[in-house]
Design a protein around this motif. Sequence first.
Motif, mmCIF file in Angstrom:
data_model
loop_
_atom_site.group_PDB
_atom_site.id
_atom_site.type_symbol
_atom_site.label_atom_id
_atom_site.label_comp_id
_atom_site.label_asym_id
_atom_site.label_seq_id
_atom_site.Cartn_x
_atom_site.Cartn_y
_atom_site.Cartn_z
ATOM 1 N N VAL A 113 58.178 54.258 97.322
ATOM 2 C CA VAL A 113 56.961 54.488 98.091
ATOM 3 C C VAL A 113 56.219 53.203 98.405
ATOM 4 O O VAL A 113 55.724 52.997 99.514
ATOM 5 C CB VAL A 113 56.054 55.467 97.337
ATOM 6 C CG1 VAL A 113 54.733 55.598 98.038
ATOM 7 C CG2 VAL A 113 56.720 56.823 97.259
ATOM 8 N N GLU A 114 56.143 52.321 97.432
ATOM 9 C CA GLU A 114 55.355 51.110 97.675
ATOM 10 C C GLU A 114 55.986 50.269 98.761
ATOM 11 O O GLU A 114 55.325 49.768 99.669
ATOM 12 C CB GLU A 114 55.284 50.296 96.380
ATOM 13 C CG GLU A 114 54.704 51.076 95.243
ATOM 14 C CD GLU A 114 55.294 50.624 93.921
ATOM 15 O OE1 GLU A 114 55.099 51.324 92.935
ATOM 16 O OE2 GLU A 114 55.969 49.575 93.916
ATOM 17 N N GLU A 115 57.314 50.147 98.653
ATOM 18 C CA GLU A 115 58.015 49.359 99.661
ATOM 19 C C GLU A 115 57.827 49.999 101.027
ATOM 20 O O GLU A 115 57.608 49.315 102.032
ATOM 21 C CB GLU A 115 59.491 49.323 99.280
ATOM 22 C CG GLU A 115 60.283 48.232 99.940
ATOM 23 C CD GLU A 115 61.746 48.338 99.575
ATOM 24 O OE1 GLU A 115 62.050 48.929 98.517
ATOM 25 O OE2 GLU A 115 62.572 47.861 100.367
ATOM 26 N N LEU A 161 55.401 51.781 102.116
ATOM 27 C CA LEU A 161 54.079 51.551 102.668
ATOM 28 C C LEU A 161 53.979 50.162 103.284
ATOM 29 O O LEU A 161 53.348 49.974 104.323
ATOM 30 C CB LEU A 161 53.017 51.705 101.577
ATOM 31 C CG LEU A 161 52.665 53.140 101.230
ATOM 32 C CD1 LEU A 161 51.640 53.150 100.129
ATOM 33 C CD2 LEU A 161 52.119 53.865 102.428
ATOM 34 N N GLY A 162 54.618 49.212 102.640
ATOM 35 C CA GLY A 162 54.599 47.873 103.223
ATOM 36 C C GLY A 162 55.357 47.833 104.538
ATOM 37 O O GLY A 162 54.894 47.257 105.515
ATOM 38 N N GLU A 163 56.517 48.482 104.548
ATOM 39 C CA GLU A 163 57.328 48.450 105.763
ATOM 40 C C GLU A 163 56.660 49.208 106.895
ATOM 41 O O GLU A 163 56.815 48.856 108.072
ATOM 42 C CB GLU A 163 58.701 49.075 105.493
ATOM 43 C CG GLU A 163 59.558 48.265 104.547
ATOM 44 C CD GLU A 163 60.053 46.999 105.209
ATOM 45 O OE1 GLU A 163 60.401 47.059 106.402
ATOM 46 O OE2 GLU A 163 60.058 45.958 104.547
ATOM 47 N N ILE A 164 55.949 50.242 106.564
ATOM 48 C CA ILE A 164 55.253 51.014 107.601
ATOM 49 C C ILE A 164 54.292 50.113 108.360
ATOM 50 O O ILE A 164 54.145 50.240 109.572
ATOM 51 C CB ILE A 164 54.482 52.186 106.961
ATOM 52 C CG1 ILE A 164 55.403 53.359 106.725
ATOM 53 C CG2 ILE A 164 53.333 52.627 107.830
ATOM 54 C CD1 ILE A 164 55.539 54.273 107.887
ATOM 55 N N GLY A 165 53.688 49.200 107.647
ATOM 56 C CA GLY A 165 52.745 48.306 108.302
ATOM 57 C C GLY A 165 53.385 47.527 109.429
ATOM 58 O O GLY A 165 52.899 47.540 110.567
ATOM 59 N N ASN A 166 54.495 46.874 109.143
ATOM 60 C CA ASN A 166 55.100 46.112 110.229
ATOM 61 C C ASN A 166 55.832 47.000 111.218
ATOM 62 O O ASN A 166 55.991 46.616 112.382
ATOM 63 C CB ASN A 166 55.986 44.967 109.720
ATOM 64 C CG ASN A 166 56.730 45.317 108.479
ATOM 65 O OD1 ASN A 166 57.266 46.388 108.379
ATOM 66 N ND2 ASN A 166 56.748 44.417 107.522
ATOM 67 N N TYR A 167 56.217 48.175 110.788
ATOM 68 C CA TYR A 167 56.808 49.104 111.754
ATOM 69 C C TYR A 167 55.782 49.514 112.790
ATOM 70 O O TYR A 167 56.064 49.562 113.993
ATOM 71 C CB TYR A 167 57.349 50.327 111.012
ATOM 72 C CG TYR A 167 58.043 51.324 111.897
ATOM 73 C CD1 TYR A 167 57.552 52.608 112.047
ATOM 74 C CD2 TYR A 167 59.207 50.984 112.566
ATOM 75 C CE1 TYR A 167 58.195 53.523 112.830
ATOM 76 C CE2 TYR A 167 59.855 51.891 113.368
ATOM 77 C CZ TYR A 167 59.346 53.168 113.494
ATOM 78 O OH TYR A 167 59.986 54.066 114.283
#
Lengths: 335, 162
Positions: free
Chosen positions: B133-135, B137-143
């Motif tokens: 989940v944490e990863e 959330l980070g990837e969602i940001g740049n997505y």
Amino acid sequence: MGGESNNEGEMGLNHGHDPSMPLYAKTDPYFSSSDWDPVVNGGGFSSSHYPSVVMDNPGMSCFTHYQTGSGYPDMPASLLPFGDCGGGGGESVGRLMRAGESHDQVLDDGVLGSSPSRKRRQAEAESQRNKKAVEEYQEDTQRGSDQNQKKHKDGQNKESSQSEEAPKENYIHMRARRGQATNSHSLAERVRREKISERMRLLQELVPGCNKITGKAVMLDEIINYVQSLQQQVEFLSMKLATVNPEVNIDIDRIIAKDLLQPRDRNTPTLGLSPFTSFHGTIPNISTTANPQYNSLPQTTLESELQSLYQMGFVSNSSTMSSFSPNNGRLKPEL
Amino acid sequence: MERQIINKKKRVFSVEPNKIPPSEVFTRKYTRLLVPALKKLNMNKNSSQANQLTVKHEVDMALALSAQEFAWSRFLLQKLSSSNNPTTTTSSSSNGIRIQKRSGKEGGDEDGEIEEKLRELQKLLPGGEEMNVEEMLGEIGNYIKCLELQTIALKSIVEDTT
């Protein structure tokens, strides 16, 4: 004393902040790089927004955010006590403590950490306060017994207490245990939640219109809807692109032609003359695309005239646009 | 792919890397990838129906190739190469049901809802389900960022051609 403890507490918080940075940076270099401006304000997710943000004190950090607690009647009981840590920490502990003045001691002790040292400090504090020695001692024993009780209940109290203010930790564990199974489990979960909350805050800045939203669920809703709307927009635009393509055909070819035909213009007069004569009545089929104006031109066009009209053709008079479509089939073989 | 890498290297050498905002880098990459691909498509155009899917495919491919620094782009590439039909946004349209805001009254319930929503989010992100989940959330940001840039690029391409 209270001021001291607060300072120490803040320092402890800030100190805890640093080791966590590389943790986050490892997984997401782009979030921590200063170049990725749109993603993060001013580069790095650090102190600009959260002056007292903490990673190592999971019990503390997220709850400075929820400190007022006004918006969260439905917050789990485990979280509420933490909310008081930032400002009214003394109050919450004071509630727990039986005497009002003992909260100073508790804060001191909490800052200093683990229980044995706490008891030592309590002893020192006691020695400093001669007048109230008896009361304090009584408080101490009470506190000590309470703490011991909690220690028995919560197996790994020390581990958690080292990372947080211990007496508060002790008392709060009592409450926290309602929502969480065991101590070690809750600790890991708390750390995880902290990371999640941090990233959600970053996302909050990314997603427009989410600055006022506080609350994980609502925030997640917004993020999900935003991502869905973006994806739908992309889909819509690509469909539009697909439908526009037939005309795009011409333009792209025109772009290609513009690049390719510049050197080829020398040759076109010789080539162009014959089709020009044959298609005199119709739209001329000279290699340049948007030039139905050739209809009106004299047949003996020189190369320079061709070039100038070639350029003029791109001005695209509305009257000539109608003749575009018949050019469809013709232009392809030309190119 | 190699040419891309070469181009990337060229760009790094010729321009100081710190001065180019990543958004610009992405947009440039994206348009440079997409427009020639579309041109190629136009040459081989068959039916309009097939065209839509292939355009979408190219759009997604360009997105994935322009954002190769991120984990989700790898998953997107996998998806695209495995099936010709783009599956990324079709899933979003099927999940287009707006998630109702439910305020959990109990502590346990709220956590469960949050988990559920995180899972929803994971489905939206290509490869999100394989991440924790944490990863994610980070990837969602740049997505999100790349999606925004993509829509801007697509809009300009569409406007350019109409």
